[in-house]
Design an enzyme around this catalytic site. Sequence first.
Site, mmCIF file in Angstrom:
data_model
loop_
_atom_site.group_PDB
_atom_site.id
_atom_site.type_symbol
_atom_site.label_atom_id
_atom_site.label_comp_id
_atom_site.label_asym_id
_atom_site.label_seq_id
_atom_site.Cartn_x
_atom_site.Cartn_y
_atom_site.Cartn_z
ATOM 1 N N GLU A 192 -3.250 12.452 -17.669
ATOM 2 C CA GLU A 192 -1.769 12.409 -17.359
ATOM 3 C C GLU A 192 -1.404 11.408 -16.290
ATOM 4 O O GLU A 192 -0.692 10.519 -16.458
ATOM 5 C CB GLU A 192 -1.092 13.536 -17.392
ATOM 6 C CG GLU A 192 0.362 13.665 -17.387
ATOM 7 C CD GLU A 192 1.229 13.155 -16.112
ATOM 8 O OE1 GLU A 192 2.190 13.245 -15.988
ATOM 9 O OE2 GLU A 192 0.813 13.397 -14.988
ATOM 10 N N ASP A 215 5.489 20.516 -16.742
ATOM 11 C CA ASP A 215 5.032 19.840 -15.477
ATOM 12 C C ASP A 215 5.883 20.148 -14.481
ATOM 13 O O ASP A 215 7.203 20.626 -14.583
ATOM 14 C CB ASP A 215 5.149 18.187 -16.068
ATOM 15 C CG ASP A 215 4.149 17.584 -15.142
ATOM 16 O OD1 ASP A 215 3.519 17.894 -14.058
ATOM 17 O OD2 ASP A 215 3.776 16.270 -15.702
ATOM 18 N N HIS A 301 2.267 15.020 -5.037
ATOM 19 C CA HIS A 301 1.443 14.098 -4.849
ATOM 20 C C HIS A 301 0.913 14.074 -3.031
ATOM 21 O O HIS A 301 0.455 13.321 -2.524
ATOM 22 C CB HIS A 301 1.588 12.773 -5.155
ATOM 23 C CG HIS A 301 1.611 12.702 -6.840
ATOM 24 N ND1 HIS A 301 1.361 11.505 -7.208
ATOM 25 C CD2 HIS A 301 1.370 13.631 -8.029
ATOM 26 C CE1 HIS A 301 1.558 11.704 -8.760
ATOM 27 N NE2 HIS A 301 1.521 13.026 -8.880
HETATM 28 CO CO CO Z 1 1.597 14.058 -10.776
HETATM 29 ZN ZN ZN Z 2 2.496 16.181 -13.365
#
Ligand code: CO
Ligand code: ZN
Length: 336
Positions: A192, A215, A301
């Site tokens: 993804e 998600d 992230h």
């Molecule tokens: Co991501």
């Molecule tokens: Zn993600």
Amino acid sequence: MKELLKRLSETYGPSGREEKIAAVIQEELQDYVDEMFTDRMGNLYAIKKGSGTKVMVAAHMDEIGVIVTYIDENGFLRFSNIGGVSPYIMLGQRVVFANGTIGTIGMEKLDDIKKLTLDKLYLDIGAKNRAEAAKLVKIGDIATSERELVVAGNRVIGKAMDNRVGCAVLIQAMRELSESPNEVYAVFTVQEEVGLRGARTSSYRINPEIGLAVDVTLVGDTPEAPTMSVELGKGAAIKVKDNSVICHPRVKELLAELAEKHQIPYQFEVLTAGGTDAGAIHLTREGIPSGVISVPCRYVHTPGEMVDLDDVESAVKLLKTFLTEPIEMQKIYSCS
Ligand code: CO
Ligand code: ZN
């Protein structure tokens, strides 16, 4: 849930190398579904059979990482990114390869920190020269953050909440789903983070009548955060739009109606950057009505991604409720 999140978050699984995390998820779901298998891309399918509407729920199991591009004569490794990796966040990080080799990330002499880019960074695995380094790591090997999950109050901090929290939500909902009138395909997708690739092929294979993705989403509740209405601890987020998908209005409404009816805390999400697996699912074949349940997440992230356990619970409840009730496709289509 904390134990499940810990196990999932700490498992190695960058885009393209999802074998280990797939094996862990398979183990966690073994006794709860009718059928499980993986495909040629590495996507993992867990199926609960039923005679009703064919639903696909995708949670991507890959995480971001760094890929070795060059080993210099002194044994330092140069690297490129797998997915959205910031040089500022990588500086000083400890990373781990599939074989357990650990390294730390250093930086070349730089007069202006604003000029920091990934090619000014290098990875030091403690090797004295190229030959020694090459025994541990090959060109193309991928490393991910090396970070334990910790509990902080009612929240957890881990290196891969994006998207192991989505995997945990999908696992838990499948475990709690005793009888479903629907034919449910839980798909733990690959790649993804590099462009919704596993969702594209798996959704073509299944050809579902309706699609959902689970998600993380960004939040607007930290100091001087970009303006955004999603907050940690305010419930599961129902996506309206991001850069990959405008969620089907009727699917979005259905999720909100279910949340209201069952008193599940929820919030609407408009994400101005980024995308998710629903972006690929809804464009499959002649188009598939799709929606997204998001778990609000701070510091996406980075190795310190934070989610709230109440939000995780709300997401599980909302997904389980969605899968438990008969889905009348006529009502969904009548809107479009
Ligand atoms: Co991501
Ligand atoms: Zn993600």
